[in-house]
Structures are given as structure tokens and as C-alpha cells.
Write an enzyme that holds these catalytic residues in place. Structure first.
Site, PDB file in Angstrom:
ATOM      1  N   GLU A  68       0.446  -1.198  -0.214  1.00  0.00           N
ATOM      2  CA  GLU A  68       0.045   0.136  -0.001  1.00  0.00           C
ATOM      3  C   GLU A  68       0.679   1.176  -0.226  1.00  0.00           C
ATOM      4  O   GLU A  68       2.082   1.131   1.070  1.00  0.00           O
ATOM      5  CB  GLU A  68      -0.548   0.316   0.886  1.00  0.00           C
ATOM      6  CG  GLU A  68      -1.978  -1.625   1.290  1.00  0.00           C
ATOM      7  CD  GLU A  68      -2.713  -1.082   2.582  1.00  0.00           C
ATOM      8  OE1 GLU A  68      -2.415  -0.396   3.246  1.00  0.00           O
ATOM      9  OE2 GLU A  68      -3.561  -2.587   2.793  1.00  0.00           O
ATOM     10  N   GLU A 124      -8.797   1.869  -3.488  1.00  0.00           N
ATOM     11  CA  GLU A 124     -10.081   1.626  -2.904  1.00  0.00           C
ATOM     12  C   GLU A 124     -10.770   2.536  -2.405  1.00  0.00           C
ATOM     13  O   GLU A 124      -9.910   3.753  -2.245  1.00  0.00           O
ATOM     14  CB  GLU A 124      -8.893   0.244  -1.643  1.00  0.00           C
ATOM     15  CG  GLU A 124     -10.153   0.112  -0.408  1.00  0.00           C
ATOM     16  CD  GLU A 124     -10.184  -0.553   0.428  1.00  0.00           C
ATOM     17  OE1 GLU A 124      -9.113  -1.385   0.159  1.00  0.00           O
ATOM     18  OE2 GLU A 124     -10.433  -0.280   1.136  1.00  0.00           O
TER      19      GLU A 124
END
Ligand code: KIV
Length: 274
Positions: A125, A192
Site C-alpha cells: 500500500e 480502493e
């Protein structure tokens, strides 16, 4: 039949990054499920799920933590091994947990452990600060899935689980990061909780397949967490959908999710952000 008589969409050969790249080129949607154990992994391959993600979401869905931050390498390895035992056809992506890739040295050491446990790609991430790490892993033969937008390991920095990229400046930063990470050698990108228009633009602009979750219906693929598909989440996020109620049984729920993504029916207006 271990999983019910209506499970008949089985993948007929192992999925690789080449398969997913070709699907993007052909405009064919593919399906990803975040799951954590051998029986669900086996069912995913029988239902035609092209990639399974052993997500660090397991900290919240399986282990009862309030965020993904406490998840350890040992926990990820345990679950990647279980998923790899249950599934030989879907591409297996494993998450590197919080702070296990903060330096390139840590990233190489921990990505190696996850690949040796059975992952075929690792997911990390973050944006531009990871470009060097992505390049270094790619050069050493470790495929990378980058993750932008709402990156749950940064929940404390964001001040909660919030949609990202609504302000123009932040949207430009996410788009620039997507280009940079793709150029650095990332093979896949998860977006996301970003506005649908931003996800559509990034999907069109970058050459690698983009997997959306709360990112509208124009990404190359969708991912949902198995607990959400099966209605096991007490307060489900807006972007998720319980497919079990309608389908009646677990294999039916997974098949319905696969069919709805491929038909472009899921996500609908109720599951996207503007
Ligand atoms: O950990 C996870 O399951 C994830 C997905 C929700 C994308 O990162």
C-alpha cells in the site's frame, strides 16, 4: 461434490499475470475475492474467480482486530499457506502487512517469505515513496500489486476509513502515483474507495489491470472480501454486497458475484462513490 452441485464454472487452467493482462486488453472483466482459508480458496477456483487475495483484512475479518495494523508476517504466511493448499488455479496475491516493507531491505526479505509460502504476487500500500521498492522487487522476479486510494494501513493518517481523491489535488496525486508505480514495474493496481470517474480515468490511462473496490464499475476487475459477500460483516461498507441472501447458499453466492461482475451488473449505483 464437496461444495454443492451448482459449482460448475471451474477455471480450466492456472491464471497468470499474462491471463489478466490479456483480459484487460480484450475488455473482459476479471474477478478477485479476498479470502483466507483452504475451503473458500477451493471454492473460488471452482466458481471461476481468477485471483484470490490473502488480504491483511484478515486482521479484522478473522482475527477480531479493529484495523489491519496489528497483522504480522507469521499470520500472513499461515493464511497464504492455507489458501495455496486449497487453490491451484487462481492467481494468489498476498498482502505484506504494516511496516514490513518500510525499507527496500525489509520488502525483499518479507516478500520472499510470502512467495515461498505460496503467494504468486505480493501487494503493498502506498504511492510514490514505493516506486523504488516496486522496481527492485520486479527486477528480482517478484510480481507486485500496488494499492492506492484508501490504503487501510494508513487509517490513522487518514483519520478513519474515508473515500480518497474527491479533492482535485488529491485525485491528481493518486493518478500520478498510479502512472509512476506502473512505470516502476507493478503488474496490478488496486484502487480502493475513490470516486468512479477517477477510477475510470486511471483504468483507461495505465497499461496494467486495475482492480476496484468502492471504485465504480469501470475498472478492469472487482475485489470484495468473502465476509462481505456472505453477509458476515456487522456493519458492511457501502461498496460491498451480501450475495448470500439472494443466492441461498455459499457456492451460489460466489457464483452470483462472479456473474454480476462479468456482466457489469455489480457494482451498481448503490455501491459506488461520486
Ligand atoms: O486486505 C484486503 O483484503 C484488501 C482488499 C480489500 C483490497 O486490501
Amino acid at each position: 461434490m464437496p461444495y454443492g452441485s451448482d459449482v460448475d464454472n471451474a477455471l480450466n487452467k492456472p491464471v497468470t499475470i499474462k491471463t489478466l493482462q490479456k483480459m484487460k486488453t480484450n475488455g473482459e472483466k476479471f474477478v478477485v475475492v479476498a479470502l483466507y482459508d483452504a475451503p473458500m480458496a477451493g471454492m473460488a477456483q471452482k466458481c471461476g474467480v481468477e485471483a484470490v487475495l490473502v488480504g491483511d483484512s484478515l486482521g479484522m475479518t478473522v482475527l477480531g482486530y479493529e484495523s489491519t495494523i496489528p497483522v504480522t508476517m507469521e499470520q500472513m504466511i499461515y493464511h497464504v499457506e492455507a489458501v495455496a493448499r486449497g487453490n491451484r488455479k487462481s492467481l494468489i496475491i498476498g498482502d505484506l502487512p504494516f511496516m514490513t516493507y518500510a525499507t527496500s531491505t525489509d520488502a525483499l526479505k518479507n516478500a520472499t517469505r510470502l512467495m515461498q509460502a505460496g503467494a504468486q504476487m505480493i501487494k503493498i500500500e502506498g504511492g510514490q515513496w514505493l516506486a523504488g521498492t516496486v522496481g527492485m522487487l520486479a527486477e528480482r522476479g517478484i510480481p507486485v500489486c500496488a494499492h492506492l486510494g484508501l490504503t487501510p494501513q494508513s487509517v490513522n493518517k487518514f483519520g478513519g476509513f474515508r473515500v480518497q481523491g474527491r479533492e482535485p489535488e488529491q485525485a491528481e496525486q493518486i493518478a500520478a502515483d498510479a502512472h509512476l508505480l506502473a512505470e516502476a514495474g507493478a503488474d496490478l493496481l488496486v484502487l480502493e474507495c475513490v470516486p468512479s470517474a477517477l477510477a475510470e480515468r486511471i483504468t483507461r490511462e495505465v497499461p496494467i489491470p486495475v482492480i476496484g473496490i468502492g471504485a465504480g464499475r469501470d475498472t478492469d476487475a472487482q475485489v470484495l472480501v468473502i465476509n462481505d459477500i456472505l453477509g458476515l460483516t456487522e456493519h458492511p461498507p457501502k461498496f460491498s454486497k451480501n450475495f448470500l441472501t439472494e443466492a441461498g447458499d455459499i457456492p451460489g453466492a460466489m457464483k452470483k458475484y462472479v456473474a454480476d461482475v462479468k456482466a457489469g451488473v455489480f457494482p451498481d449505483e448503490d455501491h459506488i462513490f461520486l
